[in-house]
Design a protein around this motif. Sequence first.
Motif, PDB file in Angstrom:
ATOM      1  N   VAL A  87       5.739   4.500  44.810  1.00  0.00           N
ATOM      2  CA  VAL A  87       5.385   4.547  43.384  1.00  0.00           C
ATOM      3  C   VAL A  87       3.867   4.502  43.206  1.00  0.00           C
ATOM      4  CG1 VAL A  87       5.610   3.354  41.190  1.00  0.00           C
ATOM      5  CG2 VAL A  87       7.590   3.536  42.712  1.00  0.00           C
ATOM      6  N   LEU A  88       3.206   3.601  43.972  1.00  0.00           N
ATOM      7  CA  LEU A  88       1.743   3.495  43.865  1.00  0.00           C
ATOM      8  C   LEU A  88       1.057   4.790  44.299  1.00  0.00           C
ATOM      9  CD1 LEU A  88       1.237  -0.138  45.233  1.00  0.00           C
ATOM     10  CD2 LEU A  88       0.886   0.651  42.883  1.00  0.00           C
ATOM     11  N   ARG A  89       1.652   5.490  45.256  1.00  0.00           N
ATOM     12  CA  ARG A  89       1.071   6.756  45.677  1.00  0.00           C
ATOM     13  C   ARG A  89       1.073   7.767  44.535  1.00  0.00           C
ATOM     14  NH1 ARG A  89       3.036  11.424  46.823  1.00  0.00           N
ATOM     15  NH2 ARG A  89       1.833  12.891  48.165  1.00  0.00           N
ATOM     16  N   ILE A  90       2.169   7.837  43.780  1.00  0.00           N
ATOM     17  CA  ILE A  90       2.234   8.769  42.644  1.00  0.00           C
ATOM     18  C   ILE A  90       1.169   8.420  41.606  1.00  0.00           C
ATOM     19  CG2 ILE A  90       3.684   9.577  40.746  1.00  0.00           C
ATOM     20  CD1 ILE A  90       6.101   9.162  42.552  1.00  0.00           C
ATOM     21  N   VAL A  91       1.001   7.130  41.323  1.00  0.00           N
ATOM     22  CA  VAL A  91      -0.028   6.704  40.361  1.00  0.00           C
ATOM     23  C   VAL A  91      -1.419   7.070  40.870  1.00  0.00           C
ATOM     24  CG1 VAL A  91      -1.035   4.723  39.188  1.00  0.00           C
ATOM     25  CG2 VAL A  91       1.449   4.859  39.494  1.00  0.00           C
ATOM     26  N   SER A  92      -1.654   6.840  42.162  1.00  0.00           N
ATOM     27  CA  SER A  92      -2.976   7.108  42.728  1.00  0.00           C
ATOM     28  C   SER A  92      -3.319   8.596  42.672  1.00  0.00           C
ATOM     29  CB  SER A  92      -3.036   6.599  44.168  1.00  0.00           C
ATOM     30  OG  SER A  92      -4.289   6.919  44.762  1.00  0.00           O
ATOM     31  N   THR A  93      -2.381   9.447  43.090  1.00  0.00           N
ATOM     32  CA  THR A  93      -2.673  10.883  43.104  1.00  0.00           C
ATOM     33  C   THR A  93      -2.818  11.444  41.689  1.00  0.00           C
ATOM     34  OG1 THR A  93      -0.282  11.305  43.261  1.00  0.00           O
ATOM     35  CG2 THR A  93      -1.556  11.263  45.319  1.00  0.00           C
ATOM     36  N   THR A  94      -2.002  10.932  40.763  1.00  0.00           N
ATOM     37  CA  THR A  94      -2.127  11.390  39.371  1.00  0.00           C
ATOM     38  C   THR A  94      -3.480  10.983  38.788  1.00  0.00           C
ATOM     39  OG1 THR A  94       0.273  11.202  39.094  1.00  0.00           O
ATOM     40  CG2 THR A  94      -1.072  11.340  37.099  1.00  0.00           C
TER      41      THR A  94
END
Length: 673
Positions: A87-94
């Motif tokens: 989930v944190l990866r999606i937030v980071s890339t966005t």
Amino acid sequence: MSLFAVVAAFLIQARLPAAWRPNVPATPDHTAGLAFPLVGAFVVSRRPRLVVGWLMCAGGFAAAISVATAMLMFHAAGAGSLDAAGVLRIVSTTAWALGGGTLAMLVPLLSPDGRLPSPRWRVHLVVSTVVFATLAFLLAVRPKPPPAALPRPTVIPNPLKIEALAPVHAQLYEAAYLAMEVCVVVALLALVTRFRRGDPATRRQIAWPLVAFAIYIVFLLLGDDYWAPAVVWTGLIPVAVMASVLRYRLFGIDTVISRAFVAAGLIAAVSGVYFGVGAVSSLLVAEYHQVAGLAAALFSGAFFQPMRRALQRAVDRLMYGPVGDPRLLAERLTHEVRRADPAEALGVVVEVVRDGLAVDGAAVRVTGGLSVQSGDTGPAPREISLVWHGEPVGHLFIGRPGARRFAAAHDERVIATLLPYVADVAHATRMAADLQRSRERILAAREEERRRLRRDLHDGLGQTLGAMAMTINIARISIKRAPGTADDLLKDLHSGMEAVTGDIRELVYGLRPPALDDLGLAEAVRQLAEATLATIGEAGTAVEVTVDGELGDLPAAVEVAAYRITQEAVTNVRRHAGASTVRIALVREAAQFVVGVEDDGVGLRPDGRAGVGTSSMRERAAELGGSCVITSRRGGGTLVEARLPTTAILAEPGRDQVAPGSSGQGRVVSARD
């Protein structure tokens, strides 16, 4: 908030396991998260309605969130919480896509005034938004990569993965990333468009972000191998944008660019010469490598200075046009002034200034009324005072700037370099004009004096002598037939001759007081003062004349001026002072003659204005290049002091005898009326 997020990211990164620690200690996103929000907040505080400041804050905040959530992702993955890490990866890339699109595309596109260069750029805005959104989407739906594709202990799962894209995902991502780079370069072209269409002030304003973004894009296109300079340079971009949008805080960007180009060119040229000469020398004298190194160093040193000058001239010509270096302008100005006629020197100066500043017009107005103009200075030209050794000599007027890059900074250097030369020429022109006016006044005074003498001789003395000749003829005819009549005629003739003698005496006295030749300056001044002050008070006024120095060889012009100034000063004492004592000092110094008239009367009135006599004294002193000062004495009274130069005035030939009453050192002549 952004600052805390980036600091937290560094702290988390320092505690990560080695297997989950990033390959580089920092990225441009770290710097963007620190610098852009801080500088953007400052810009917003100064200009809250400017959208660029808000974009800097938003983009920097997104970059800070991106690096903070990325470190949290690695921390969660290292702790075994792979679902949370996904989930944190999606937030980071966005956040990365959002921050990158804002800072690398929107900020340069809308700098410095918050508006697009033209409505046609809306297409690029839409396309760029789609590209960055596509990047965010592809990162968010990334399918599961093979374990060998990532240098991590395990693959972080993606809750939004689309496995159907696995065969083409890598190609789609590469295409989107390439499109992103193209969009960033096109956004830079928006600044280039503004630069080419803007006036000199706008060009100088845009130069800061243009150079900053251009260098960053170079690092971006070079790839990850240049991450260190990219991290450092990212921190300079918001500063450059701030210097651009806050127009009254601009700095010498042209100087930075000029020195950077010259330094880079020198490094490349000298390095090429050094290695080239070293290689050739090593081939020719292979056994003596020291000789090769020495030869390379000598050739490089000899090549350095000429190359530096050539590069500087080339960069100046590229940035400022043919006028380039202000020092070359100064040399050109000196050369042109030497070649020009003295009457045209000021016009040459104005032409060089106009060319050097690349303005529509320039003008110089010299104190005294002389004015020279080249071109059209416009309704509101810039006005600069011309000062020559602390003395204001005129004003320089500069019109509107023409089309040139960085004109503002370059103009200030040109003005600072050329202003002393302009002041020198303005002063010389003023002195030449004053000299010409002085010659004209002297010529006019001479002709007026000749006219007066002619009128007096013709209308007065001439008619009187004609009448006397007729009287003599009548007396000759009448002397035998009417002796009494002849006697009366001769008596009238005698009276007429006395009148003629008086007229001649007045004419001679008007040319030069005879007392100066009969008595000398000191005695003539004493008698003048006694005769003028004899009617003051019941007991008269005490007159004291002090002589210091030899007065016998004074130039005639100085004697007459001193006598007339004393006459006017003593007359003013008789009329206005009510003094009991008058002291007159005649002092001969090495290069000047000083006349002082001092009284103990009522002194100068605070509201008094200079009369005809006062102006006459000052004019007589100024005609000889001297000065006359009238001041109040301490304790009451007035002091008139005239200083007349003697070295520049030739004495009359044959005056090598001391006039009566004018010899002696420190002699005091006193009298009581």
